[in-house]
Scaffold this motif. Structure first.
Motif, PDB file in Angstrom:
ATOM      1  N   GLU A  34       0.732  -1.136  -0.090  1.00 48.23           N
ATOM      2  CA  GLU A  34      -0.006  -0.112   0.018  1.00 48.23           C
ATOM      3  C   GLU A  34       0.811   1.276   0.000  1.00 48.23           C
ATOM      4  OE1 GLU A  34      -3.236   2.117   3.000  1.00 48.23           O
ATOM      5  OE2 GLU A  34      -2.761  -0.010   3.039  1.00 48.23           O
ATOM      6  N   LYS A  35       1.917   1.302   0.804  1.00 46.41           N
ATOM      7  CA  LYS A  35       2.656   2.589   0.956  1.00 46.41           C
ATOM      8  C   LYS A  35       3.827   2.667  -0.253  1.00 46.41           C
ATOM      9  CE  LYS A  35       2.970   2.641   5.798  1.00 46.41           C
ATOM     10  NZ  LYS A  35       2.518   3.883   6.422  1.00 46.41           N
ATOM     11  N   THR A  36       3.896   1.337  -0.840  1.00 42.46           N
ATOM     12  CA  THR A  36       4.792   1.455  -2.187  1.00 42.46           C
ATOM     13  C   THR A  36       3.782   2.007  -3.188  1.00 42.46           C
ATOM     14  OG1 THR A  36       6.088  -0.449  -1.347  1.00 42.46           O
ATOM     15  CG2 THR A  36       6.242   0.121  -3.516  1.00 42.46           C
ATOM     16  N   HIS A  37       2.734   1.774  -3.236  1.00 42.31           N
ATOM     17  CA  HIS A  37       1.655   2.293  -4.362  1.00 42.31           C
ATOM     18  C   HIS A  37       1.566   3.659  -4.131  1.00 42.31           C
ATOM     19  CE1 HIS A  37      -1.807   2.335  -6.950  1.00 42.31           C
ATOM     20  NE2 HIS A  37      -2.360   3.047  -5.939  1.00 42.31           N
ATOM     21  N   LEU A  38       1.668   4.222  -2.770  1.00 44.97           N
ATOM     22  CA  LEU A  38       1.283   5.450  -2.546  1.00 44.97           C
ATOM     23  C   LEU A  38       2.603   6.404  -3.106  1.00 44.97           C
ATOM     24  CD1 LEU A  38      -0.452   5.565   0.915  1.00 44.97           C
ATOM     25  CD2 LEU A  38      -1.653   6.175  -1.359  1.00 44.97           C
ATOM     26  N   ARG A  40       4.673   5.300  -5.588  1.00 43.91           N
ATOM     27  CA  ARG A  40       4.532   5.494  -6.957  1.00 43.91           C
ATOM     28  C   ARG A  40       3.561   6.504  -7.529  1.00 43.91           C
ATOM     29  NH1 ARG A  40       6.891   0.759  -9.520  1.00 43.91           N
ATOM     30  NH2 ARG A  40       7.743  -0.712  -7.641  1.00 43.91           N
ATOM     31  N   LYS A  41       2.451   6.384  -6.999  1.00 41.18           N
ATOM     32  CA  LYS A  41       1.789   7.458  -7.326  1.00 41.18           C
ATOM     33  C   LYS A  41       1.975   8.894  -7.195  1.00 41.18           C
ATOM     34  CE  LYS A  41      -3.383   8.726  -6.228  1.00 41.18           C
ATOM     35  NZ  LYS A  41      -4.655   8.528  -5.622  1.00 41.18           N
ATOM     36  N   GLN A  42       2.532   9.294  -6.043  1.00 38.97           N
ATOM     37  CA  GLN A  42       2.857  10.480  -5.769  1.00 38.97           C
ATOM     38  C   GLN A  42       4.130  10.737  -6.992  1.00 38.97           C
ATOM     39  OE1 GLN A  42       3.955  10.586  -1.684  1.00 38.97           O
ATOM     40  NE2 GLN A  42       3.178  12.675  -1.591  1.00 38.97           N
ATOM     41  N   ARG A  44       4.742   9.612  -9.823  1.00 41.87           N
ATOM     42  CA  ARG A  44       3.913   9.479 -11.257  1.00 41.87           C
ATOM     43  C   ARG A  44       3.080  10.765 -11.633  1.00 41.87           C
ATOM     44  NH1 ARG A  44       0.057   5.756 -10.951  1.00 41.87           N
ATOM     45  NH2 ARG A  44       1.634   4.292 -10.212  1.00 41.87           N
ATOM     46  N   GLU A  45       2.697  11.539 -10.391  1.00 44.44           N
ATOM     47  CA  GLU A  45       1.823  12.764 -10.510  1.00 44.44           C
ATOM     48  C   GLU A  45       3.076  13.748 -10.773  1.00 44.44           C
ATOM     49  OE1 GLU A  45       0.065  13.176  -6.829  1.00 44.44           O
ATOM     50  OE2 GLU A  45      -1.615  11.866  -7.315  1.00 44.44           O
ATOM     51  N   SER A  49       9.312   8.335 -12.627  1.00 47.37           N
ATOM     52  CA  SER A  49       9.342   6.846 -12.596  1.00 47.37           C
ATOM     53  C   SER A  49      10.042   6.265 -11.346  1.00 47.37           C
ATOM     54  CB  SER A  49       9.736   6.289 -13.842  1.00 47.37           C
ATOM     55  OG  SER A  49       9.039   6.682 -15.100  1.00 47.37           O
TER      56      SER A  49
END
Length: 174
Positions: A34-38, A40-42, A44-45, A49
């Motif tokens: 979950e934290k890794t996804h967050l 990556r999302k931050q 990516r915004e 990469s």
């Protein structure tokens, strides 16, 4: 992992890093999915990469490029971060995530900038530099400053003379 699979990973990573001149190496050990996804999302915004990859495979993929010094003294797990408008923005974002308490496993390990290897302290120092947009605004301010001063010096005496003429005209009318 078989040699064939390793070769495929190295080829894919080489293609992804083709044209990349600067990158940072981070550690994401201890972070759950979950934290890794967050993270990556931050990233990516911001147009950045993140790729988690074995350090040895990343080193082989970057052999003979300007990115090779990033892996010379690197040990342990590796995640690569690259992209963005300029390297300073990349460093600022990585340091911000590094200092964020929400992501305790995210740490900057180093990287490479213009073919020069970086350590975590130099990444922090670079994050304090002005980014490209800030540098351009400083430059424009320095270019326009003398012209603005000259215009004020030319306009000043004329404005003073105009106000004196106006005062004399008001006295004569009154």
């Amino acid at each position: 992992m078989s040699k064939y699979l390793k070769k495929l990973v190295i080829t894919d990573l080489s293609k992804k890093l083709d044209g990349v001149n600067d990158l940072l190496v981070v550690d994401v050990v201890g972070m759950n999915a979950e934290k890794t996804h967050l993270v990556r999302k931050q990233l990516r915004e911001k147009g950045l990469s993140l790729m988690v990859v074995r350090r040895t495979l990343a080193a082989k993929a970057c052999e003979g490029t300007s990115l090779a010094p990033a892996f010379v003294s690197m040990e342990g797990s590796t995640a690569l971060v690259w992209g963005g408008e300029d390297f300073v923005d990349l460093a600022k974002e990585v340091v911000k995530l590094n200092e964020d308490d929400k992501f305790p496993g995210f740490t900057a390990k180093g990287g490479v900038m213009d073919g020069e290897s970086l350590n975590p302290d130099s990444v922090k120092a670079i994050s304090k530099w002005p980014n490209r947009a800030e540098q351009l605004s400083l430059l424009v301010g320095q270019i326009l400053g003398p012209g603005r001063t000259l215009a004020a010096q030319i306009k000043g005496p004329g404005a003073k003379l105009a106000s004196q003429v106006k005062q004399v005209g008001e006295k004569q009318e009154g």
